[in-house]
Design an enzyme around this catalytic site. Structure first.
Site, mmCIF file in Angstrom:
data_model
loop_
_atom_site.group_PDB
_atom_site.id
_atom_site.type_symbol
_atom_site.label_atom_id
_atom_site.label_comp_id
_atom_site.label_asym_id
_atom_site.label_seq_id
_atom_site.Cartn_x
_atom_site.Cartn_y
_atom_site.Cartn_z
ATOM 1 N N GLY A 151 0.852 -1.176 0.000
ATOM 2 C CA GLY A 151 0.000 0.000 0.000
ATOM 3 C C GLY A 151 0.878 1.213 0.000
ATOM 4 N N CYS A 152 0.481 2.235 -0.769
ATOM 5 C CA CYS A 152 1.363 3.381 -0.970
ATOM 6 C C CYS A 152 1.190 4.454 0.090
ATOM 7 C CB CYS A 152 1.153 3.972 -2.351
ATOM 8 S SG CYS A 152 1.794 2.907 -3.641
#
Lengths: 105, 156
Positions: free
Chosen positions: A103-104
Site C-alpha cells: 500500500g502506498c
C-alpha cells in the site's frame, strides 16, 4: 524460500524475513524477532500494535499501512515511529509474523 | 549482488497544483514507512502546500495538462479547475488518501523534516508565521544541500 529458527521452531520467511505462513507464528517468538530487528524490549504499547497487526491480517488477509495503524490501532503516528523507528507497519508486521503490508499511503 | 539500499531522501516540491504536490508527499511518506530518512523542501509555488491560508485550497491544474484528455480551451473555462479538483478529491477520499493538510501533518509526525525555501519565501513576501507550524525552518539552497548530504535528491 528461506527459513529461520525462532524458539527452536523452523519457520518459512521471504528474503526480507517476513513470515510467509503466519500460522507458524507464536507470541513467544515476537521478542526474538524484535531483538533481531534492533528492538531490545517489547512494551505493552508495542504489543498493542503487534496484536492489532495480527487482528487486521486475520480479518482482511493483509496487514495495515502506517496511516491505517495511526487511525485505528489506538497508537498515534508519532508514537508508532517512536516504538518502531525503522518503519512501523513494516517492522510490526515482521514481528507479528505476517507478510509485509502493501500500500502506498 | 544486490544494490545498496536507499537510506535517505530529500524531496523538493516546486509546484502548487494538486497533481504537483501529491507525488512528493506520497514519496516522502512512503520513504518513512520503509524506514528511510526523509526531508521535504518546499520551493516556489510548492510553498502553497505549507501556507496556512492556502494549503486547504490547492487545485488541480486543468490548463496545459494533456493527461486530462480534454481540450486546453475547456480547461481554462471558469469553474473547470474547481470541478475537476472536487472530482479528484472525492476519488481520493474513497481510497482513503488524506487531504493535503492532513497528509502534511501526518508526514511531520513520521519524523520527516519540513523546510521552506528562503528565496521563494522572500520572493512571495512571506514570513515564518504565514507557514504551518510543522515547518521546521526556512533555509537557503546551500543549507538544503548540507541537509541532503549522503542521500538522494528527488525534484518534483
Amino acid at each position: 524460500m528461506q527459513t529461520r529458527t525462532y524458539m527452536g521452531t523452523v519457520v518459512s520467511v521471504d528474503d526480507q524475513g517476513f513470515f510467509t505462513d503466519p500460522t507458524q507464528w507464536r507470541e513467544a517468538m515476537a521478542p526474538e524477532i524484535a531483538r533481531q530487528e534492533g528492538l531490545a524490549d517489547l512494551t505493552e504499547r508495542h504489543w498493542q500494535v503487534i496484536k492489532f497487526m495480527r487482528h487486521e491480517y486475520d480479518e482482511k488477509g493483509t496487514g495495515p499501512t502506517v496511516r491505517v495503524l495511526g487511525k485505528t490501532s489506538g497508537v498515534p503516528i508519532k508514537e508508532l515511529y517512536e516504538l518502531f523507528p525503522r518503519g512501523p507497519a513494516k517492522l510490526a508486521a515482521k514481528i507479528a509474523g505476517i507478510p509485509k503490508p502493501r500500500g502506498c499511503i | 549482488m544486490s544494490a545498496e539500499p536507499i537510506t535517505k531522501v530529500s524531496i523538493i516540491i516546486s509546484k502548487g497544483s494538486l497533481d504537483g504536490i501529491y507525488p512528493g508527499l506520497i514519496m516522502a511518506n512512503g520513504a518513512r514507512a520503509e524506514g528511510i530518512d526523509a526531508d521535504l523542501f518546499f520551493t516556489f509555488f510548492g510553498l502553497d502546500a505549507i501556507h496556512k491560508a492556502r494549503h486547504e485550497h490547492i487545485k488541480m491544474a486543468t490548463v496545459g495538462n494533456p493527461g486530462l484528455h480534454f481540450a486546453t480551451l475547456l480547461g481554462g473555462l471558469p469553474g473547470v479547475s474547481t470541478v475537476m479538483t472536487h472530482y479528484m478529491s472525492n476519488r481520493m477520499e474513497k481510497l482513503d488518501i488524506p487531504t493535503i493538510p492532513e497528509f502534511i501533518e501526518m508526514i511531520a509526525d513520521t519524523g520527516a523534516g519540513l523546510y521552506a525555501c528562503k528565496a521563494s519565501v522572500d520572493l512571495f513576501g512571506l514570513e515564518k508565521n504565514d507557514l504551518i507550524a510543522q515547518v521546521a525552518d526556512i533555509i537557503t539552497v546551500g543549507e538544503f544541500y548540507e541537509k541532503a548530504a549522503g542521500g538522494q535528491i528527488i525534484f518534483t
